[in-house]
Write a protein that holds these residues in place. Sequence first.
Motif, mmCIF file in Angstrom:
data_model
loop_
_atom_site.group_PDB
_atom_site.id
_atom_site.type_symbol
_atom_site.label_atom_id
_atom_site.label_comp_id
_atom_site.label_asym_id
_atom_site.label_seq_id
_atom_site.Cartn_x
_atom_site.Cartn_y
_atom_site.Cartn_z
ATOM 1 N N GLY A 13 0.794 -1.224 0.000
ATOM 2 C CA GLY A 13 0.000 0.000 0.000
ATOM 3 C C GLY A 13 0.824 1.270 0.000
ATOM 4 O O GLY A 13 0.276 2.371 -0.093
ATOM 5 N N LYS A 49 0.690 2.385 -6.119
ATOM 6 C CA LYS A 49 0.934 1.819 -4.795
ATOM 7 C C LYS A 49 1.412 0.378 -4.908
ATOM 8 O O LYS A 49 1.075 -0.329 -5.855
ATOM 9 N N SER A 106 1.211 -3.323 -4.433
ATOM 10 C CA SER A 106 0.066 -4.214 -4.243
ATOM 11 C C SER A 106 0.463 -5.652 -3.949
ATOM 12 O O SER A 106 -0.342 -6.411 -3.411
ATOM 13 N N ASN A 107 1.700 -6.033 -4.290
ATOM 14 C CA ASN A 107 2.129 -7.414 -4.059
ATOM 15 C C ASN A 107 3.659 -7.479 -4.035
ATOM 16 O O ASN A 107 4.325 -6.637 -4.629
ATOM 17 N N THR A 119 0.117 -1.210 -8.384
ATOM 18 C CA THR A 119 -1.135 -0.850 -9.035
ATOM 19 C C THR A 119 -0.950 0.576 -9.490
ATOM 20 O O THR A 119 -0.704 1.466 -8.668
ATOM 21 N N LYS A 125 -6.996 -0.602 -13.369
ATOM 22 C CA LYS A 125 -6.375 -1.603 -12.502
ATOM 23 C C LYS A 125 -5.089 -2.113 -13.136
ATOM 24 O O LYS A 125 -4.690 -3.234 -12.924
ATOM 25 N N GLU A 139 -1.282 -2.882 -13.777
ATOM 26 C CA GLU A 139 -0.213 -3.214 -12.840
ATOM 27 C C GLU A 139 1.130 -3.165 -13.542
ATOM 28 O O GLU A 139 1.218 -3.351 -14.751
#
Length: 93
Positions: A8, A21, A23-24, A40, A48, A50
């Motif tokens: 985040g 941000k 995201s993973n 993201t 959305k 990525e």
Amino acid sequence: MQIKEFLGSIVLDKNAYELGKVSNVEFDPVTGKIDEVTLTLQKNIFSKDELVISFDDIATIGAYVILNKEIPKETEVEEAEDGSVEVEIEEKE
């Protein structure tokens, strides 16, 4: 920093342009080191898209995640079959 704090986090390129941000995060199962970070992208409210970056592309992690590369604002992206987007990061000198 704990991983839940990293997820985040706002990501900036080296020119302080806000990209999106975290995201993973992908880890190497043998070494436990971070290999890749998925962002993201900050495009619009319905986007959305990525971007997957190498952990080596990160300059600093703190209040923001700052990359050591510039990501052009108008980057052409290629959408893969799984819906993810791949972006070529160009290093500028």
